[in-house]
Structures are given as structure tokens and as C-alpha cells.
Write a protein that holds these residues in place. Structure first.
Motif, PDB file in Angstrom:
ATOM      1  N   ALA A   1      48.177  47.970  30.448  1.00  0.00           N
ATOM      2  CA  ALA A   1      48.048  46.499  29.951  1.00  0.00           C
ATOM      3  C   ALA A   1      46.714  46.023  29.510  1.00  0.00           C
ATOM      4  O   ALA A   1      46.430  45.153  28.863  1.00  0.00           O
ATOM      5  N   LEU A   2      45.660  47.004  30.119  1.00  0.00           N
ATOM      6  CA  LEU A   2      44.164  46.612  29.753  1.00  0.00           C
ATOM      7  C   LEU A   2      43.666  47.188  28.619  1.00  0.00           C
ATOM      8  O   LEU A   2      44.272  48.429  28.323  1.00  0.00           O
ATOM      9  N   ASP A   3      42.952  46.773  27.700  1.00  0.00           N
ATOM     10  CA  ASP A   3      42.423  47.495  26.536  1.00  0.00           C
ATOM     11  C   ASP A   3      41.485  48.509  27.070  1.00  0.00           C
ATOM     12  O   ASP A   3      40.493  48.201  27.721  1.00  0.00           O
TER      13      ASP A   3
ATOM     14  N   GLY B   1      44.377  50.329  42.501  1.00  0.00           N
ATOM     15  CA  GLY B   1      44.412  49.008  43.222  1.00  0.00           C
ATOM     16  C   GLY B   1      43.489  48.072  42.692  1.00  0.00           C
ATOM     17  O   GLY B   1      43.576  46.936  42.454  1.00  0.00           O
ATOM     18  N   MET B   2      42.318  48.675  42.292  1.00  0.00           N
ATOM     19  CA  MET B   2      41.323  47.890  41.921  1.00  0.00           C
ATOM     20  C   MET B   2      41.499  47.160  40.529  1.00  0.00           C
ATOM     21  O   MET B   2      41.291  46.238  39.861  1.00  0.00           O
ATOM     22  N   ARG B   3      42.172  48.100  39.531  1.00  0.00           N
ATOM     23  CA  ARG B   3      42.737  47.704  38.171  1.00  0.00           C
ATOM     24  C   ARG B   3      43.711  46.797  38.166  1.00  0.00           C
ATOM     25  O   ARG B   3      43.789  45.610  37.621  1.00  0.00           O
ATOM     26  N   GLN B   4      44.563  46.873  39.363  1.00  0.00           N
ATOM     27  CA  GLN B   4      45.591  45.855  39.518  1.00  0.00           C
ATOM     28  C   GLN B   4      44.868  44.321  39.864  1.00  0.00           C
ATOM     29  O   GLN B   4      45.326  43.369  39.313  1.00  0.00           O
ATOM     30  N   ARG B   5      43.957  44.486  40.763  1.00  0.00           N
ATOM     31  CA  ARG B   5      43.039  43.060  41.145  1.00  0.00           C
ATOM     32  C   ARG B   5      42.433  42.694  39.777  1.00  0.00           C
ATOM     33  O   ARG B   5      42.314  41.395  39.449  1.00  0.00           O
TER      34      ARG B   5
ATOM     35  N   PRO C   1      38.380  50.354  32.047  1.00  0.00           N
ATOM     36  CA  PRO C   1      39.868  50.196  33.063  1.00  0.00           C
ATOM     37  C   PRO C   1      39.927  51.745  33.565  1.00  0.00           C
ATOM     38  O   PRO C   1      40.040  51.911  34.736  1.00  0.00           O
ATOM     39  N   HIS C   2      39.586  52.779  32.927  1.00  0.00           N
ATOM     40  CA  HIS C   2      39.837  54.047  33.358  1.00  0.00           C
ATOM     41  C   HIS C   2      38.777  54.576  34.561  1.00  0.00           C
ATOM     42  O   HIS C   2      39.002  55.507  35.113  1.00  0.00           O
TER      43      HIS C   2
ATOM     44  N   GLY D   1      35.182  43.095  31.982  1.00  0.00           N
ATOM     45  CA  GLY D   1      34.636  41.792  32.065  1.00  0.00           C
ATOM     46  C   GLY D   1      34.657  41.081  30.650  1.00  0.00           C
ATOM     47  O   GLY D   1      34.887  39.966  30.306  1.00  0.00           O
ATOM     48  N   ALA D   2      34.494  42.021  29.794  1.00  0.00           N
ATOM     49  CA  ALA D   2      34.431  41.595  28.200  1.00  0.00           C
ATOM     50  C   ALA D   2      35.893  41.013  27.922  1.00  0.00           C
ATOM     51  O   ALA D   2      36.064  40.057  27.236  1.00  0.00           O
ATOM     52  N   GLN D   3      37.230  41.644  28.518  1.00  0.00           N
ATOM     53  CA  GLN D   3      38.235  41.016  28.339  1.00  0.00           C
ATOM     54  C   GLN D   3      38.483  39.985  29.043  1.00  0.00           C
ATOM     55  O   GLN D   3      39.206  38.934  28.319  1.00  0.00           O
TER      56      GLN D   3
END
Lengths: 358, 353
Positions: free
Chosen positions: B111-113, B167-171, B161-162, B119-121
């Protein structure tokens, strides 16, 4: 459940058994698998570079006729362990003893071992050949092991009936024509086609809907009794593991944290990680919801696992000694835990003094 | 088809009336959702529960109009915080997404680019909806990261994101979803891909955000346990309809639709005796391209009668807040307690699916 088809030719061959019933079917000693990460040119020259310590010295036994449940979070090495057991990937070190013989030794060549140990994977679709009908898929393995085609096909159809798929309706179908639950039944039938003694179920029911999952779990229990099978049941679903397992092994970051009889382990977990894992289970009671997460953060990366006890970075009971000393798997009353608290004389303030060390 | 009778100024912030979603791209039209009525009050969290193909995610995605327009027919009415969602033009729709309602997904890595820092997103999202400077937007992003308890938030804003753990990504995705202060948070299986010890952290975070920000949360999941931790109300879906709806406590303790009942009993629970068989639901979920005339659950139902095959049951009120679409609610009184004492094998007459 009885069906009018003979299934005597399927299942464990009692004459192939060695040792008594007390001899473990499978013994794993100091199993290690390190994956090399991409190296820079210099690291190639110097022999350096980082490694992923996916499985880092794992010891366990699987007794005849039992179901060993394996639980742990992602990166704990449970699926890598399954792949190592099947020799789908080569271990970096360690020994696997099956039925009293070392796997890969002249007495038990890999080919024969693989006939006796079969695996069912999580993704029921990608683990079947899309161009083979399901009866051909099931009959493929036995044919590789020298069973004539006609006999292999008969066996395949018997097994389809046994897993609840009417052969006259299903045998000629292709995988995409079946539902997820049906495909997983086919995978189970295929695993049983070569008359294995040990079946490794790697998240075999995790992708199924709850209502279908219960059907497949019931089927697995029936087949185990009928064919005298031994299971290694890998799952992240603690409820299911508790239900199906005789013994449970908890893994954390490539190491065994704790093993023990399922009920005892769920009732009285010894290792702090097991305790945290169990209390992370949603409560199912709207009046007593979980108020505080038992652990903060994610499991660390297995590339650079913490020194000493691997759990010390997240452990509520950690002391300075935990960062230095690697706990060994201490066994007592059929239970094992790798924690300094349970290691007499370890230096942890909660540990007993080394009295019973004899 | 019942007429739409919703009033945008009424108290529920989400109001869905007679929603029907049909996918027309394939050989046969697939009726993924047929006749869903649902409302969510301000600050309330509702779990939409169901198996794959029950229409739960399709319902959720309709609320942001995420389905491909050319291959989807949506009928009914969706009102969210005064917006008639199905009537929004493309500009208004873009303003609405993220600002009024936003969504978090199952797999943050998809879902994230991948080519922008997190931060930029977030900054981009804030500046799309508000006229504020980059610096101020970044300050807001930092606050959001602290809000969702990302450790060393300053550094994490510049991470891709990678580079983050699951869990951090979901946050981070929750922070992104909250960037423009939406009133409604839609969550599509937000914890399914996470480990057990991380899942409970995210569930608790959602509960906390609901309470402190007064968010309305609509939470899609197949996991009853996760739903109990978060939801005030349960809506159980089957075959594209809501078959049972009520307060969490009532649905869990006293499920009255045979499907909910069977789902509760099919759970391998801690209290199970060793070797006891699980109550399984025979058969498999219905084919949405080929739905039966009557109740979609009838052919798998232990309580089915001939009438069930003929009519689609209307909602029966068990209590003012608890509704069930079933003709046999008389037969399921106290069924949960009955089957707990005896061996729960009564529901599995056949294995074939």
C-alpha cells in the motif's frame, strides 16, 4: 468413517520400523542454516559479509505417532527448519536422524528418506502442478519411486475418496477447478501417496477459512489414526496448535525457546517469550479485553541477532547476565526451556542455585 | 429493493442503505454485495466479519469508491459525514478520500509507495488537502509518528517502507491514514499479516485512537478474536449480506444466526478437550456468480427447512440492537450453551465440500 475401498496399501509399514516405540522417529541435532547476504567485492576477498542466522543450532526429537506443534513469529526459523528436514535446502551444519539412521548415510539415502517424509505447504494452489489433473499429481510421486502407473492411479483414486473427494467427480479435474479447501485435501492425499511415516504440515490450514479449516483439521486427525502417522504441525495459530498437538515447540529467532507437552506448556509456560506469546492471543471475552500489549516492538532481525539470550532485548525479566550468556536448553520433567531463570547457577537473580545439577 | 431513506444530518456518521455491488467484468456478473444496510455512529467501532468471498472487503472498498468504475455497478446509497459518496464527482471524490474517510490495508508494503520515504508520502498527503508549508507538514508528520508510537520518529520519517519492520510499517500506514484528520477510519484486515505479539499492539493502538480522536472505525476481518479486541459492534457477513448484527457481547455470547453459531463452534479454542472433533460447517461458501434464490447459507445449515430455500430472510430483531436474517431464529435460542456441554459434532454430517 468407512468407505468401501481398500486402503491397506497406504500408510506406515510396520516392518520398516526399527527400535522400540520409545525410540524417537526423528532426532535433530545442532541443526544450523545460515544464508549469506549479497557480499561486496572486498568481503568476497576477505571472507566477511553478513549472514542471516535463520536456524542457529536447533535440537529436538519427534516421537513415534505424536504430533509436534511448532510455533513462533516470522523470522523464528520454523519454516526454514521444515525445509531443512525435507532437505529442500542443505543444512549448514547439524545432523538429522530418522528411524535410527542418519539421513544421507548409505543406510538411509535421501531418496528413500523423502519417500517416508512428506510435506504439505500453505499455498494449496502453487504447490500443485496446474497442468496435471489431480489424480496424476497424486500418482506422480509413487511412480517416481517405482510404482507402476496403473497401481499408482488406483492408489490416487482411493486416497481421493479417503480425503472426501469423490473420485468419479474430482479425479479428472485440474487444480483451478477446485476450492481452496478441496485443493488442500488433494495436497494431503498427495503427501500420503508415497506411504510416508512423517508428514510435515507447514501452515497447512492457515490459508483456509475457519469453517473449512475445521473440516481439514478433523480429516488430519482421522488420517493420523488410520495410517499411524506422525505429524510436525507448523502454525502461527496458537489455538489450532494447542488443539492438535501432543507436544509443542516454541521457537524464537532461530533457536528453540521451549518445548513441552501441549497442555502443560499452555497452562504453565516456563519461558518468558512463551508467556508473552500466549498472552498476545486475543481474549475472545468482550468483558476482559487485553489492556496492555505483553511485548513492545517487533522481533529483531535474524541478520544480527542479539548476543546472549536472543530474547533479552524484549524480555521483561532480562538482567545484565542475559546479554552475555547464551542459555542452554535445560530439561526437567519432560519440559525444556532455554532461559537463564531456569538454569541453576546461571547468575540470574531469579535462578536457583546449582544444587540439583547432578 | 427498499427505497433509500437516509438523512445526512442524522446521527450515524456512516450510513449505508441497500448497497449492491456487481462486478460485470467477467463472463457472468458477480453479485459480491447484495443489499447491505449498515450504520456506524461517531466514535464507534464496528467489525465486519466474514470468510473470503462474503463481500466484507467489497463493502468496505465501496465506501471509498475504490472499485474500477467501468467494471463495477454500485446501487444503493452511501452517506459518510454528510457526503453522498456515490454521487461525488472525481475532484470531490479526491477531496473526500483521506480527508473525511481513509483506509488502512492488510499489506503495508504493497500500500505504501516504495520509491518515496514514508515522511514524504505523509507530507504529500497533508499538502494535497491543506494549504500549509512543507516544514509545517513535516512537523505534523512527526507528531503523527509519535502519536502511533514509532520509536525514534525523526529518523523513521526518512526511512523507505522496505527499511521498516512489519509492525512499524503498519504504524506508518496508520499515521498516513490519519494525516488529514479523517472522521472515519476504514481498516481492511489490518493485522492479518502481522505476528501475534505485534498484532495485539496494533489492535490496542486502534482502540486508543478510536477513544482519543473520536474516530469511527469500520474494521474488516475474518478473525473473531481480533474483532472482539476492537469492536463495539459486530456485523457478520455471508454471501454478500449482513446475516447478523449486534453489540459484540451479545453476538459472541448469544449468536442467533446458524452461520455465526457454527463459526463460533468451529473455533479450536483453549477449552477444547483433546481428541474431540471440531464442529465443522459442511460444504464451502456460495458462488457469488450463482447465488441461490433463498438464504445463501441454507445448504450448509443444520437448521434449514424447505422454506429457507425459497425466500431470502428479512431481518428479525432479537433485541432493539441485535438483528438476524434467518427464518429459524426460534431454533437457535441458547444453542451456544447447549453445544458447549456435549460433543460439538452435530454440525458435520458430511465431509465433502
Amino acid at each position: 468413517m468407512s468407505i468401501g475401498i481398500s486402503v491397506e496399501h497406504i500408510g506406515a509399514d510396520p516392518h520398516g520400523d526399527r527400535g522400540g516405540p520409545a525410540q524417537p522417529l526423528l532426532t535433530v541435532k545442532k541443526l544450523v542454516k545460515h544464508f549469506d547476504l549479497k557480499k561486496s567485492f572486498l568481503e568476497t576477498l576477505n571472507g566477511g559479509g553478513k549472514v542471516v542466522r535463520a536456524v542457529d543450532g536447533v535440537d529436538f526429537k519427534v516421537l513415534k505417532g505424536e504430533t509436534l506443534g511448532v510455533v513462533g513469529e516470522s523470522g523464528c526459523g520454523k519454516s526454514t527448519t521444515a525445509r531443512l528436514l525435507m532437505h529442500l535446502i542443505e543444512p549448514s551444519a547439524g545432523e538429522i536422524v530418522f528411524n535410527g539412521e542418519t539421513v544421507g548415510s548409505p543406510a538411509l539415502p535421501l531418496r528413500e528418506y523423502r519417500r517416508q517424509v512428506q510435506m504439505v505447504f500453505q499455498d494449496s494452489y502453487s504447490s500443485l502442478n496446474p497442468r496435471l489433473t489431480i489424480q496424476d499429481s497424486i500418482a506422480f510421486g509413487p511412480q517416481v519411486h517405482g510404482v507402476p502407473k496403473r497401481e499408482a492411479l488406483t492408489r490416487a483414486r482411493d486416497l481421493l475418496a479417503r480425503v472426501g473427494l469423490e473420485p468419479s467427480r474430482f479425479a479428472e479435474r485440474y487444480p483451478h477447478e477446485l476450492s481452496g479447501g478441496q485443493r488442500q485435501r488433494v495436497n494431503i492425499a498427495r503427501a500420503l501417496a508415497s506411504e510416508p511415516r512423517l508428514v510435515i504440515l507447514d501452515e497447512a490450514v492457515s490459508a483456509l477459512d475457519k469453517s473449512v479449516e475445521a473440516q481439514v483439521l478433523n480429516l488430519l486427525m482421522d488420517l493420523k489414526d488410520e495410517f499411524g502417522l506422525t505429524y510436525i504441525f507448523i502454525s502461527h495459530d496458537l489455538h489450532v496448535v494447542r488443539y492438535i498437538s501432543d507436544r509443542v515447540m516454541v521457537m524464537y529467532l532461530g533457536k528453540v525457546a521451549e518445548t513441552g507437552p501441549a497442555e502443560a506448556l499452555f497452562e504453565r509456560p516456563l519461558h518468558p517469550y512463551t508467556r508473552a506469546l500466549l498472552s498476545s492471543m486475543p481474549s475472545m471475552d468482550p468483558d476482559h479485553r487485553t489492556e496492555e500489549a505483553p511485548l513492545a516492538g517487533d522481533p529483531p532481525n535474524p541478520i544480527d541477532p542479539p548476543p546472549g539470550c536472543r530474547f533479552h532485548t524484549r524480555c521483561p525479566h532480562a538482567e545484565a547476565v542475559c546479554a552475555q550468556q547464551v542459555p542452554s536448553l535445560e530439561s526437567e520433567n519432560g519440559r525444556e526451556a532455554a532461559c537463564l531463570i531456569h538454569e541453576p547457577g546461571s547468575g540470574h537473580s531469579d535462578a536457583r542455585a546449582a544444587i540439583y545439577a547432578a | 429493493m427498499s427505497e433509500s431513506h437516509s438523512n445526512p444530518t442524522a446521527s450515524p456518521i456512516v450510513s449505508v442503505r441497500d448497497l449492491r455491488v456487481t462486478f460485470t467484468g467477467g463472463k457472468k456478473p458477480v453479485e459480491a454485495v447484495n443489499g447491505v444496510d449498515l450504520s456506524v455512529a461517531r466514535g464507534e467501532s464496528v467489525a465486519l466479519i466474514g470468510e473470503s468471498g462474503s463481500g466484507k472487503s467489497v463493502t468496505l472498498r465501496s465506501l471509498l469508491r475504490l472499485h474500477p468504475e467501468r467494471r463495477t455497478r454500485i446501487d444503493g446509497r452511501i452517506d459518510i459525514a454528510g457526503h453522498d459518496v456515490l454521487a461525488l464527482g472525481s475532484k470531490a471524490l479526491a477531496d473526500y478520500r483521506g480527508k473525511v474517510a481513509s483506509m488502512i490495508f492488510q499489506e503495508p508494503l504493497l500500500a505504501l509507495d516504495p520509491v518515496y520515504t514514508v515522511g514524504a508520502q505523509i507530507v504529500e498527503s497533508i499538502r494535497r488537502h491543506e494549504a500549509i508549508s512543507k516544514e509545517d507538514a513535516r512537523k505534523r508528520a512527526l507528531e503523527l509518528f509519535e502519536r502511533v508510537r514509532i520509536p525514534s520518529p525523526e529518523r523513521r520519517l526518512d526511512a523507505y517502507p522496505h527499511e521498516m519492520s512489519g509492525g512499524m510499517r503498519q504504524r506508518a500506514m496508520i499515521a498516513l491514514a490519519l494525516a488529514c484528520k479523517p472522521q472515519v477510519l476504514l481498516a481492511d484486515e489490518p493485522t492479518t499479516a502481522l505476528d501475534a505479539t505485534v498484532q495485539i499492539q496494533i489492535l490496542l493502538l486502534l482502540r486508543e485512537l478510536q477513544r482519543e480522536l473520536g474516530l469511527a472505525i469500520l474494521f474488516v476481518t475474518h478473525d473473531m478474536g481480533a474483532a472482539v479486541e476492537v469492536a463495539d459492534r459486530f456485523a457478520v457477513m455471508y454471501g454478500g449480506r449482513i446475516v447478523e448484527e449486534g453489540p459484540t457481547r451479545e453476538v459472541i455470547r448469544n449468536p442467533r444466526h446458524p452461520y455465526t453459531l457454527a463459526l463460533m463452534q468451529a473455533r479450536a479454542d483453549g477449552a477444547m478437550t483433546k481428541g474431540a472433533r471440531l464442529a465443522s460447517i459442511p460444504g464451502s461458501p456460495p458462488d457469488l456468480a450463482n447465488l441461490p434464490v433463498g438464504c445463501a447459507f441454507a445448504e450448509r445449515c443444520a437448521y434449514a427447512q424447505p422454506a429457507c430455500l425459497q425466500t431470502r430472510p428479512e431481518a428479525v430483531a432479537i433485541s432493539p440492537s441485535h438483528q438476524v436474517r434467518c427464518l429459524r431464529t426460534d431454533a437457535t435460542v441458547g444453542a451456544m450453551d447447549r453445544n458447549h456441554d456435549t460433543a460439538p459434532d452435530t454440525l458435520s454430517p458430511a465431509l465433502a465440500d
